[in-house]
Design an enzyme around this catalytic site. Structure first.
Site: not given
Length: 323
Positions: A231, A260, A279
């Site tokens: 993360r 994000e 991601h």
């Protein structure tokens, strides 16, 4: 469960076939499916269960589900759910244990692309430039995996198959499949000095915020690469950018970020020693099939009232702290 059928709200983002598979396997439950929280909001009032990617379970959806008893995340990480301040009586389960193949392959994609200079090759192709240079092998290189769980174990085994040396960093485990050595977090800086690839896989918790800080980054050798598949907040992004700009180590492969989608204003976009992926680490072309057996098992246990048999139960307030 009572005689009334269990009602489940399923957010199908990234899992378009899962709701149908669940309905077929568990015909005794009622499924309400939609691609976003807004699409299923009208069904929340009568539902007892919410399912979806952790980040897709919104505060508004939880508030609209007064009979909520259980949240099944389709992700390994559940930090977005922990941030909701859920009552302790609500069960939370994760999808831990199914992401090993895709996360491992993402790690290898970054290692190979960075180590062999793939972005440079692609740029040369666009410029019709024929340029050759010695190709860096993974054979004999050291991968330091920060955080040890199912994903790290699967990655470690694959690294061994490539002839790599594998060191793990964890305060929770002192042995695991595929690792030549496991060291505590207190030895992270020392171990980073040995890393050809420092691969971050630790859960995001208050304890792991900026675990990869300036001191760790400064310990990386000049030929070393950082790869973050965990993360964004686990790495001090400001410290990372500053060192990448100064080229104190070889570069970084980043699949996760503090914000994000990564803002267009981020300096990371402009750095030629960074490989950015949006991601993608946990995604696969067969995610529904990977996820369905776990979800069906948990639904059947929940319907039977056998909560102890449900897999990957999360204790609120403790999730991931010891990864």
């Amino acid at each position: 469960m009572a005689d009334r059928p269990l009602e489940i709200v399923v957010i199908t983002q990234d899992t378009p076939r899962l709701a149908a598979g669940l309905a077929e396997a568990c015909p005794e439950v009622i499924i309400h499916a939609g691609e976003s929280a807004s699409e299923v909001l009208a069904h929340a009032a009568s539902a007892q269960v919410l399912m979806g990617l952790a980040q897709s379970i919104t505060p508004g959806l939880v508030a609209a589900t007064p009979q909520l008893q259980w949240i099944q995340a389709f992700t390994t990480g559940v930090d977005p759910l922990l941030a909701l301040g859920l009552p302790r009586h609500i069960l939370v389960t994760s999808a831990r244990g199914i992401h090993g193949p895709q996360m491992s392959e993402m790690a290898f994609m970054h290692m190979l692309a960075l180590g062999r200079g793939l972005p440079r090759m692609v740029d040369n192709q666009h410029r019709t430039a024929w340029e050759r240079w010695p190709q860096r092998l993974l054979l004999g290189k050291t991968a330091v995996l920060v955080g040890i769980g199912t994903i790290s174990e699967e990655l470690a085994l694959r690294c061994q198959a490539f002839g790599m040396r594998v060191i793990g960093i964890s305060d929770a485990r002192n042995e695991a499949r595929g690792f030549g050595a496991i060291r505590p977090r207190s030895e992270l800086v020392r171990t980073a000095r040995e890393a050809d690839f420092l691969i971050v896989l630790a859960a995001s918790t208050p304890e792991t915020r900026h675990l990869i800080d300036g001191a760790v980054l400064d310990a990386l050798p000049s030929h070393g690469f950082l790869i973050n598949l965990a993360r964004g907040p686990v790495v001090d992004e400001a410290a990372l950018i500053e060192r990448l700009q100064r080229r104190t180590f070889a570069g970084a492969g980043l699949d996760v970020f503090n914000v994000e989608p990564l803002p267009a204003s981020s300096a990371l976009w402009q750095l030629d020693n960074v490989l950015i992926t949006p991601h993608l680490g946990g995604m696969s072309d067969c995610y529904d099939e990977q996820l369905l057996p776990l979800i069906v098992e948990n639904v059947r246990a929940f319907v039977a009232g056998d909560h102890a048999r449900m897999r990957n139960r999360i204790i609120l307030g403790e999730a991931g702290a010891a990864a």
